[in-house]
Scaffold this motif. Sequence first.
Motif, PDB file in Angstrom:
ATOM      1  N   ILE A 187       5.155  -1.195 -13.369  1.00 36.49           N
ATOM      2  CA  ILE A 187       3.871  -1.876 -13.130  1.00 36.49           C
ATOM      3  C   ILE A 187       4.127  -3.252 -12.518  1.00 36.49           C
ATOM      4  CG2 ILE A 187       1.693  -2.642 -14.187  1.00 36.49           C
ATOM      5  CD1 ILE A 187       2.099  -0.452 -16.304  1.00 36.49           C
TER       6      ILE A 187
ATOM      7  N   PHE B 101       3.524   5.908  -5.820  1.00 38.00           N
ATOM      8  CA  PHE B 101       3.263   6.113  -7.247  1.00 38.00           C
ATOM      9  C   PHE B 101       2.126   7.120  -7.447  1.00 38.00           C
ATOM     10  CE2 PHE B 101       0.879   4.663 -11.116  1.00 38.00           C
ATOM     11  CZ  PHE B 101       1.729   5.265 -12.026  1.00 38.00           C
TER      12      PHE B 101
ATOM     13  N   GLY C   1       1.109  -7.238  -3.366  1.00 37.90           N
ATOM     14  CA  GLY C   1      -0.135  -6.539  -3.099  1.00 37.90           C
ATOM     15  C   GLY C   1      -1.354  -7.196  -3.710  1.00 37.90           C
TER      16      GLY C   1
ATOM     17  N   GLN D 252       0.831  -1.210   0.000  1.00 32.24           N
ATOM     18  CA  GLN D 252       0.000   0.000   0.000  1.00 32.24           C
ATOM     19  C   GLN D 252       0.869   1.265   0.000  1.00 32.24           C
ATOM     20  OE1 GLN D 252      -3.931  -0.148   2.098  1.00 32.24           O
ATOM     21  NE2 GLN D 252      -2.974  -1.813   3.180  1.00 32.24           N
TER      22      GLN D 252
HETATM   23  C1  HEM Z   1      -1.223   1.163 -15.714  1.00 32.04           C
HETATM   24  C2  HEM Z   1      -0.845   1.504 -14.532  1.00 32.04           C
HETATM   25  C3  HEM Z   1      -1.521   1.074 -13.270  1.00 32.04           C
HETATM   26  C4  HEM Z   1      -2.828   0.809 -13.009  1.00 32.04           C
HETATM   27  C5  HEM Z   1      -4.006   0.885 -13.962  1.00 32.04           C
HETATM   28  C6  HEM Z   1      -2.924   0.393 -11.643  1.00 32.04           C
HETATM   29  C7  HEM Z   1      -4.106   0.064 -10.997  1.00 32.04           C
HETATM   30  C8  HEM Z   1      -4.177  -0.475  -9.732  1.00 32.04           C
HETATM   31  C9  HEM Z   1      -5.375  -0.907  -9.088  1.00 32.04           C
HETATM   32  C10 HEM Z   1      -6.779  -0.836  -9.674  1.00 32.04           C
HETATM   33  C11 HEM Z   1      -5.028  -1.409  -7.882  1.00 32.04           C
HETATM   34  C12 HEM Z   1      -5.966  -2.018  -6.841  1.00 32.04           C
HETATM   35  C13 HEM Z   1      -6.384  -1.018  -5.787  1.00 32.04           C
HETATM   36  C14 HEM Z   1      -7.300  -1.674  -4.754  1.00 32.04           C
HETATM   37  O1  HEM Z   1      -8.380  -2.108  -5.116  1.00 32.04           O
HETATM   38  O2  HEM Z   1      -6.925  -1.779  -3.583  1.00 32.04           O
HETATM   39  C15 HEM Z   1      -3.607  -1.288  -7.756  1.00 32.04           C
HETATM   40  C16 HEM Z   1      -2.881  -1.713  -6.675  1.00 32.04           C
HETATM   41  C17 HEM Z   1      -1.525  -1.568  -6.570  1.00 32.04           C
HETATM   42  N1  HEM Z   1      -0.710  -0.831  -7.391  1.00 32.04           N
HETATM   43 FE1  HEM Z   1      -1.169  -0.237  -9.259  1.00 32.04          FE
HETATM   44  N2  HEM Z   1      -1.677   0.419 -11.082  1.00 32.04           N
HETATM   45  C18 HEM Z   1      -0.789   0.852 -12.035  1.00 32.04           C
HETATM   46  C19 HEM Z   1       0.573   1.080 -11.871  1.00 32.04           C
HETATM   47  C20 HEM Z   1       1.252   0.930 -10.687  1.00 32.04           C
HETATM   48  C21 HEM Z   1       2.609   1.342 -10.442  1.00 32.04           C
HETATM   49  C22 HEM Z   1       3.499   2.049 -11.459  1.00 32.04           C
HETATM   50  C23 HEM Z   1       2.905   1.006  -9.161  1.00 32.04           C
HETATM   51  C24 HEM Z   1       4.174   1.223  -8.367  1.00 32.04           C
HETATM   52  C25 HEM Z   1       5.305   1.648  -8.810  1.00 32.04           C
HETATM   53  C26 HEM Z   1       1.737   0.340  -8.626  1.00 32.04           C
HETATM   54  C27 HEM Z   1       1.674  -0.241  -7.386  1.00 32.04           C
HETATM   55  C28 HEM Z   1       0.557  -0.895  -6.906  1.00 32.04           C
HETATM   56  C29 HEM Z   1       0.583  -1.736  -5.734  1.00 32.04           C
HETATM   57  C30 HEM Z   1       1.807  -2.114  -4.917  1.00 32.04           C
HETATM   58  C31 HEM Z   1      -0.727  -2.154  -5.536  1.00 32.04           C
HETATM   59  C32 HEM Z   1      -1.236  -3.082  -4.429  1.00 32.04           C
HETATM   60  C33 HEM Z   1      -1.738  -2.217  -3.286  1.00 32.04           C
HETATM   61  C34 HEM Z   1      -2.281  -3.050  -2.153  1.00 32.04           C
HETATM   62  O3  HEM Z   1      -1.863  -4.189  -1.960  1.00 32.04           O
HETATM   63  O4  HEM Z   1      -3.146  -2.524  -1.448  1.00 32.04           O
HETATM   64  N3  HEM Z   1       0.757   0.340  -9.557  1.00 32.04           N
HETATM   65  N4  HEM Z   1      -3.105  -0.702  -8.898  1.00 32.04           N
END
Ligand code: HEM
Length: 711
Positions: free
Chosen positions: A291, A133, A297, A127
Amino acid sequence: MKFNATSFVSSLPLIARLFGIDPNESDEENLTPTASPSSLSPTETCGLECKTDYDCPSTCRRFNRYDPFGTCVGPSSTSPSTIAMETPAPTICECIDPSIIPDACEVDALIDIMETHVLVAHELLPQWTRAAFHDAGTFDRNANVGGANGCLLNHFPMRLEPENAFLHLPLNTLMDIKNEWEQHPSTCIRVSSADILQFAAFFATTRQSMMPESLISGTPSSSAKRERLKTFLWGRPDSKICDTMWVENLPSNPSTIVGGIASRCTNAGREIKEKMMDRNGFTAEEATVLIGAHSIGVIRNTFGSSLAGPWVDSGRDNATPNGAIFDNSYHDFLVNSVVENDANSFAVNVAPFDNPQGIFPSWFRDYSADIDHLDTDLALAFPPLNPSHPNFSAFTNSFASDNIHFLKTFFAALEKMGRLGVRAKLLPATECEDRCGKHYQTGEGGGLDAADILRIVSQLGNSTAFADEAISQVQAKRVYEILKLTTPNRQTKSPTPRPTPQPQSRRPTFNLRPTQKPVARPNSDFTFKPAYKPSDQTKTLMPTPSLTKPVDFNQTKTLMPTPSLTKPVDFNQTKTLMPTPSLTKPVDLNQTKTLMPTPSLTKPVDLNQTKTLMPTPSLTKPVDLNQTKTLMPTPSLTKPVDLNQTKTLMPTPSLTKPVDFNQTKTLMPTPSLTKPDDFNQTRTLVPTPSFTVSPSNRPTAKLESNKTQML
Ligand code: HEM
């Protein structure tokens, strides 16, 4: 791991042992603050807005510690019984001129404080990474706005944006950590929120890379990780102006279903190019590797908590006793589990995802494996079908085959991410200095005493409870709005304004009792009787995939706001984008499967023609609307929804002419409204000045040669 009161209380002996502390030594007396309000010399009330005691001649008081700001008061002017929360007393050392660059010992202290948090709640690691990001990714190099500027932490409306949904817990904990760190007796620093956010992502991915392990374990590899963390570069200024419009520069998961799966992959690839490359300035390789953060996560709430799932098994919070594994398994999945070579063949054979039930707009789910993927993830798996975006899959292949290559490229890209929009010269931590009368004992938690640890864990309990409450506020509001719109012939009774509950007096930061989650009591003012019989409904009116199993209303009861939450969602700032004119009559769910607006909402939706945008295979059980009473706002909402006002915000047919974006960010349903998050659309209409406390202008760090954070 879901953090709860029991888990953190039971974690205390473990944490104390890990830090080499006898937990029995700590008692109430040990926890007495170094200075209490009554011990401060009386000063006159100043009434200024503040974030910490530093901003005030005396004390900064807030109703709860996660309020964006409080009010400066003199200790003699306010009865202690009316004080809900005070910032911790200032440090005992003379910290006259705090530095914006920490020294190496102070970084050690930060690592120990963060470690204490993640030992209890591993889910903080991904998180924090996502939060970093979402701060930096607001950068638009063409307009030269946004970037790693701390707005996500400092400017409360930012976290109300749908793109930032569900970031309350990581943000609350980072606020706590920053305060705890700055007020530790061995430190004399005033670091920026921008720095804390970016350091948190570096901390998380470093800790979880190779072999995840606690950074207080004292092993050679954990010590090496600590040393690498000390190469982090500091000195990002917090922006004084924050604009919620900047979230538009973050990639969203395209939600159109027009054109089938292959077309969705193309759209998603274009989204990555337009946001992460054209605006943020990443290369295709950097975007692909970043990504890959999804290797740790979970998609926790976007599709409803009951459908939460990681991208890969090793990304679960409990994948190892020390949390998820950060490696190339995300790219490996895209290459070796998704074996198709191009989007077209994937479209006709979506294995390993369940077909057809496993496919949703913008989202692929494998029910049997309990994993989730977004369109933007799958876009990295295949060569482009047209020149609209680069060939991300070439990089995916190279990362899938070489973990070391993945990690090196990732940490270089992460370093670049932490500089987006930053013009200031960044500096490494300085040599240990004797800033506060004593050094923080370096390494393995040597400088935290039992009182520190207990206080930190206690704060984690509070911040978790407040984050839960914030999320449940959003969910309750969704249900409330939907019910209101689907019962048009009934006079919806406005919530009767209630007196603001008197905040409870609390001992600042030393309350070791976990915050009690309140139980909602039925409130006749908010009783909703549907205008039509529930038996008319063959499908749920709640348009979230989380309803694939019956809502456990007993559970949601416990998430209702408490009287202590004196500032719940500011409904004045929210604009509901959900309702459409066509929803003013009861929906015949036999004919339609969705209440979600579509891009065609410039005219009233013909529900007979609408397609499912967010259906779930098992949405067959009608919701008992009588049960939803418990989700209505309670008296604790100090600002009840003004239903008359919110009605005027409904999208109307008049929205067929262009919206004046100078006045409203967007009231029009957009394609992105096809994801359930968008019920939570909130927009501040004008950029507001940030609450940022401008950091000291005195960078005391010595200039050292730039160290990279490369692995
Ligand atoms: C096309 C680009 C991206 C999209 C569309 C995207 C979308 C998402 C979505 C929809 C979630 C779920 C949120 C939830 O329901 O809790 C998520 C979680 C996450 N994103 Fe991305 N993300 C992108 C790029 C990135 C980048 C560049 C990073 C870090 C450098 C990142 C790190 C994370 C992490 C670590 C989670 C997990 C968070 C958790 O476990 O609560 N994401 N992302």
